[in-house]
Write a protein that holds these residues in place. Structure first.
Motif, mmCIF file in Angstrom:
data_model
loop_
_atom_site.group_PDB
_atom_site.id
_atom_site.type_symbol
_atom_site.label_atom_id
_atom_site.label_comp_id
_atom_site.label_asym_id
_atom_site.label_seq_id
_atom_site.Cartn_x
_atom_site.Cartn_y
_atom_site.Cartn_z
ATOM 1 N N HIS A 1 2.090 8.678 3.509
ATOM 2 C CA HIS A 1 1.621 7.333 3.193
ATOM 3 C C HIS A 1 1.346 6.553 4.469
ATOM 4 C CE1 HIS A 1 2.021 7.241 -1.150
ATOM 5 N NE2 HIS A 1 3.169 7.877 -1.035
ATOM 6 N N HIS A 2 0.237 5.837 4.469
ATOM 7 C CA HIS A 2 -0.061 4.914 5.560
ATOM 8 C C HIS A 2 -1.020 3.861 5.029
ATOM 9 C CE1 HIS A 2 -3.047 8.113 5.701
ATOM 10 N NE2 HIS A 2 -3.870 7.323 6.352
ATOM 11 N N PHE A 3 -1.121 2.777 5.764
ATOM 12 C CA PHE A 3 -1.835 1.612 5.238
ATOM 13 C C PHE A 3 -3.013 1.227 6.123
ATOM 14 C CE2 PHE A 3 2.760 0.170 4.236
ATOM 15 C CZ PHE A 3 2.842 1.029 3.159
ATOM 16 N N TYR A 4 -4.113 0.940 5.491
ATOM 17 C CA TYR A 4 -5.219 0.232 6.130
ATOM 18 C C TYR A 4 -5.178 -1.192 5.590
ATOM 19 C CZ TYR A 4 -7.293 4.612 7.733
ATOM 20 O OH TYR A 4 -7.517 5.812 8.353
ATOM 21 N N ILE A 5 -5.022 -2.137 6.472
ATOM 22 C CA ILE A 5 -4.926 -3.535 6.048
ATOM 23 C C ILE A 5 -6.037 -4.329 6.716
ATOM 24 C CG2 ILE A 5 -3.493 -5.618 6.083
ATOM 25 C CD1 ILE A 5 -1.039 -3.775 6.041
ATOM 26 N N ILE B 1 1.896 -5.667 -1.611
ATOM 27 C CA ILE B 1 1.727 -5.413 -0.176
ATOM 28 C C ILE B 1 3.048 -5.652 0.547
ATOM 29 C CG2 ILE B 1 0.500 -6.085 1.923
ATOM 30 C CD1 ILE B 1 -1.825 -6.990 0.224
ATOM 31 N N ARG B 2 3.671 -6.766 0.222
ATOM 32 C CA ARG B 2 4.943 -7.088 0.890
ATOM 33 C C ARG B 2 5.962 -5.977 0.661
ATOM 34 N NH1 ARG B 2 6.070 -11.595 -1.493
ATOM 35 N NH2 ARG B 2 7.599 -10.682 -2.893
ATOM 36 N N GLN B 3 6.055 -5.517 -0.568
ATOM 37 C CA GLN B 3 7.049 -4.469 -0.857
ATOM 38 C C GLN B 3 6.696 -3.154 -0.166
ATOM 39 O OE1 GLN B 3 8.956 -4.401 -4.908
ATOM 40 N NE2 GLN B 3 7.283 -5.792 -5.352
ATOM 41 N N ALA B 4 5.419 -2.846 -0.091
ATOM 42 C CA ALA B 4 5.024 -1.618 0.604
ATOM 43 C C ALA B 4 5.369 -1.729 2.086
ATOM 44 C CB ALA B 4 3.528 -1.376 0.415
ATOM 45 N N LEU B 5 5.140 -2.907 2.655
ATOM 46 C CA LEU B 5 5.462 -3.114 4.072
ATOM 47 C C LEU B 5 6.967 -3.078 4.302
ATOM 48 C CD1 LEU B 5 2.822 -5.868 4.840
ATOM 49 C CD2 LEU B 5 2.940 -3.613 5.915
ATOM 50 N N PHE C 1 -6.009 -3.981 0.991
ATOM 51 C CA PHE C 1 -4.874 -3.118 1.317
ATOM 52 C C PHE C 1 -5.197 -1.747 0.749
ATOM 53 C CE2 PHE C 1 -1.016 -0.960 0.011
ATOM 54 C CZ PHE C 1 -0.202 -1.071 1.127
ATOM 55 N N HIS C 2 -5.109 -0.727 1.595
ATOM 56 C CA HIS C 2 -5.508 0.606 1.166
ATOM 57 C C HIS C 2 -4.524 1.636 1.688
ATOM 58 C CE1 HIS C 2 -8.667 4.068 1.408
ATOM 59 N NE2 HIS C 2 -7.972 4.127 0.304
ATOM 60 N N ASP C 3 -3.988 2.437 0.777
ATOM 61 C CA ASP C 3 -3.148 3.562 1.151
ATOM 62 C C ASP C 3 -3.898 4.822 0.726
ATOM 63 O OD1 ASP C 3 -1.347 5.688 1.256
ATOM 64 O OD2 ASP C 3 0.368 4.448 0.688
ATOM 65 N N PRO C 4 -4.568 5.486 1.667
ATOM 66 C CA PRO C 4 -5.424 6.626 1.292
ATOM 67 C C PRO C 4 -4.631 7.774 0.681
ATOM 68 C CG PRO C 4 -5.796 5.951 3.586
ATOM 69 C CD PRO C 4 -4.587 5.222 3.107
ATOM 70 N N TYR C 5 -3.399 7.941 1.102
ATOM 71 C CA TYR C 5 -2.598 9.055 0.606
ATOM 72 C C TYR C 5 -2.380 8.922 -0.900
ATOM 73 C CZ TYR C 5 1.288 12.441 0.567
ATOM 74 O OH TYR C 5 2.108 13.512 0.322
#
Lengths: 131, 131
Positions: free
Chosen positions: A42-46, A25-29, A110-114
């Protein structure tokens, strides 16, 4: 070595694994906070526990989401700051910018739908007083 | 957001996840290297590619294990040194102590039978000359 013993985990691999995956999560952020921003769509649902230790959100949000909240990091965020232990971001709710501070340890999903990528975490239940 | 798109992973979550889980190995090894050592009957079977970048093992071991080797860290190891990127340990083979240096990126499997815990990793195939 005997194979008949019960499984014992004095190493607490479950916790080690969960903590390690919070690093994803940290690296994605960090990628989201980089000058290039998030690639593609890419986008995040947190989802995080609003009363977990270290969480800081405005009182009105806490009243509306006394247990957990899911935020979206796509286009409408700013001042994203990613540290070793927490993320801080400004999101707009009903036209009003609000600052949220969220330790990674408070995140339950943590969810990235893409990418169809999802991580889920066990977070210890808190004795929350949900009026 | 359309739900019909193909899954795309420009973030490379697979690599982020694998790298994060290698951190679990590092932490388990740090525990082994600590003064208290491994708790209970915990011990590790670690499989790594003997010709991966950064691996250093004696030539006779490389000749016997031209592709991969599984080592055991239980009681018969010493001088265990755990760094951010690699682990170094002295193991005895046929009564002869040998020093092995293994980057975490070379590890394909980590197994602690006591906890029934296992991690497996994809490591890129190498063009090895396995005479």
């Amino acid at each position: 070595m005997s194979e008949d013993h019960m499984s014992v985990d004095l190493m607490d691999y479950a916790a080690l694994t969960q903590n390690a995956l919070r690093g994803v999560i940290r690296q994605a952020l960090q990628r989201a906070a980089s000058p290039g921003g998030l690639p593609g769509e890419h986008h995040f649902y947190i989802t995080f526990l609003t009363r977990a230790p270290g969480v800081s959100i405005p009182d009105d949000l806490l009243a509306r989401y006394p247990e957990e909240i899911t935020i979206v990091l796509q286009h409408q965020f700013k001042d994203l700051r990613v540290t070793d232990d927490f993320v801080r971001v400004t999101l707009t709710f009903g036209g009003v910018p609000k600052i949220l501070t969220v330790p990674y340890a408070a995140i339950t999903r943590f969810h990235d739908p893409y990418a169809q990528f999802m991580l889920e975490f066990e977070v210890e239940d808190l004795e929350a007083s949900n009026d």
